[in-house]
Design a protein around this motif. Sequence first.
Motif, short mmCIF file in Angstrom:
data_model
loop_
_atom_site.label_atom_id
_atom_site.label_comp_id
_atom_site.label_asym_id
_atom_site.label_seq_id
_atom_site.Cartn_x
_atom_site.Cartn_y
_atom_site.Cartn_z
N ALA A 94 0.89 -1.35 0.02
CA ALA A 94 0.04 -0.06 -0.09
C ALA A 94 0.66 1.26 0.08
CB ALA A 94 -0.94 -0.06 1.16
N ASN A 95 2.00 1.10 0.38
CA ASN A 95 3.00 2.16 0.43
C ASN A 95 4.06 2.29 -0.67
OD1 ASN A 95 1.95 2.87 3.05
ND2 ASN A 95 3.46 1.43 4.14
N SER A 96 3.77 1.63 -1.74
CA SER A 96 4.70 1.48 -2.95
C SER A 96 4.29 2.93 -3.73
CB SER A 96 4.50 0.40 -3.71
OG SER A 96 5.13 -0.69 -3.06
N SER A 97 5.29 3.28 -4.58
CA SER A 97 5.11 4.51 -5.18
C SER A 97 4.86 3.82 -6.58
CB SER A 97 6.46 5.43 -5.32
OG SER A 97 6.47 6.24 -6.62
N PRO A 98 3.68 4.27 -7.21
CA PRO A 98 3.21 3.91 -8.37
C PRO A 98 4.10 4.03 -9.75
CG PRO A 98 1.31 4.64 -7.38
CD PRO A 98 2.55 5.13 -6.47
N ASN A 99 4.77 5.32 -9.62
CA ASN A 99 5.65 5.47 -10.66
C ASN A 99 6.89 4.75 -10.39
OD1 ASN A 99 4.14 7.69 -11.86
ND2 ASN A 99 4.97 9.23 -10.48
N SER A 100 7.56 4.44 -9.25
CA SER A 100 8.64 3.58 -9.09
C SER A 100 8.33 2.31 -9.70
CB SER A 100 9.18 3.57 -7.48
OG SER A 100 9.58 4.78 -7.34
N VAL A 101 7.04 1.52 -9.33
CA VAL A 101 6.79 0.21 -9.69
C VAL A 101 6.68 0.18 -10.97
CG1 VAL A 101 4.99 -1.68 -9.40
CG2 VAL A 101 5.67 -0.28 -7.63
N ALA A 102 5.86 1.40 -11.63
CA ALA A 102 5.53 1.33 -13.09
C ALA A 102 7.05 1.21 -14.01
CB ALA A 102 4.93 2.48 -13.53
N THR B 163 6.09 -9.95 -17.00
CA THR B 163 6.44 -9.86 -15.45
C THR B 163 4.91 -10.16 -14.81
OG1 THR B 163 7.37 -8.59 -13.41
CG2 THR B 163 6.00 -7.42 -15.12
N GLU B 164 5.35 -10.40 -13.34
CA GLU B 164 4.01 -10.53 -12.47
C GLU B 164 4.22 -9.52 -11.51
OE1 GLU B 164 3.19 -14.16 -9.61
OE2 GLU B 164 3.12 -14.84 -11.60
N VAL B 165 2.77 -8.90 -11.20
CA VAL B 165 2.83 -8.01 -10.03
C VAL B 165 1.75 -8.70 -9.13
CG1 VAL B 165 1.91 -5.56 -9.63
CG2 VAL B 165 3.21 -6.07 -11.80
N GLN B 166 2.45 -8.70 -7.98
CA GLN B 166 1.35 -9.39 -6.73
C GLN B 166 1.12 -8.24 -5.72
OE1 GLN B 166 3.11 -12.61 -4.23
NE2 GLN B 166 1.80 -13.87 -5.42
N SER B 167 -0.16 -8.36 -5.15
CA SER B 167 -0.48 -7.43 -4.12
C SER B 167 -1.57 -8.28 -3.06
CB SER B 167 -1.52 -6.32 -4.83
OG SER B 167 -2.38 -6.52 -5.36
N VAL B 168 -1.42 -7.93 -1.81
CA VAL B 168 -2.39 -8.22 -0.86
C VAL B 168 -3.13 -7.30 -0.30
CG1 VAL B 168 -2.26 -9.63 1.40
CG2 VAL B 168 -0.98 -10.44 -0.37
N GLY B 169 -4.19 -7.08 -0.25
CA GLY B 169 -5.08 -6.07 0.38
C GLY B 169 -5.53 -5.09 -0.63
N ALA C 5 -2.72 -2.13 -1.46
CA ALA C 5 -1.71 -2.55 -2.36
C ALA C 5 -2.23 -2.91 -3.76
CB ALA C 5 -1.18 -3.92 -1.66
N THR C 6 -3.33 -3.31 -3.65
CA THR C 6 -3.98 -3.69 -5.16
C THR C 6 -4.13 -2.34 -5.77
OG1 THR C 6 -4.95 -5.55 -4.45
CG2 THR C 6 -5.96 -4.88 -6.32
N ASN C 7 -4.84 -1.25 -5.04
CA ASN C 7 -4.81 0.18 -5.64
C ASN C 7 -3.69 0.38 -6.26
OD1 ASN C 7 -6.18 2.66 -6.31
ND2 ASN C 7 -5.18 3.29 -4.53
N GLN C 8 -2.38 0.50 -5.48
CA GLN C 8 -1.15 1.08 -6.05
C GLN C 8 -0.65 0.09 -7.14
OE1 GLN C 8 -1.55 3.79 -4.65
NE2 GLN C 8 0.24 3.98 -4.06
N ALA C 9 -1.03 -1.26 -7.34
CA ALA C 9 -0.55 -2.18 -8.29
C ALA C 9 -1.25 -1.69 -9.68
CB ALA C 9 -0.91 -3.36 -7.82
#
Length: 89
Positions: free
Chosen positions: A8-16, A29-35, A38-42
């Motif tokens: 949930a604290n991940s930066s969308p631009n960094s992950v992108a 690639t695979e992007v994984q989130s729990v909650g 976190a899913t919103n950020q993903a």
Amino acid sequence: MDILRVSANSSPNSVAGAIASIVRSCGQTEVQSVGAGATNQAVKSIAVARGYLAAVGLDLVCFPEFSTVEINGEERTAMRFVCFVLSEE
């Protein structure tokens, strides 16, 4: 396949940027989130990565699916987004 774990604290631009970099080099690639957070950020990260890759003529496609992961000895439901390049323009 590389797995990017998003919180949930991940930066969308960094992950992108990470998604775009891995997809350029490996093709997927695979992007994984729990909650929910976190899913919103993903999802935001995938949308931004799609824009990054579109700028170089790549069409990013993503398929969401449910997954089960173990966290601290407890089973949790995760969202898994399988991302890959559909075609080159």
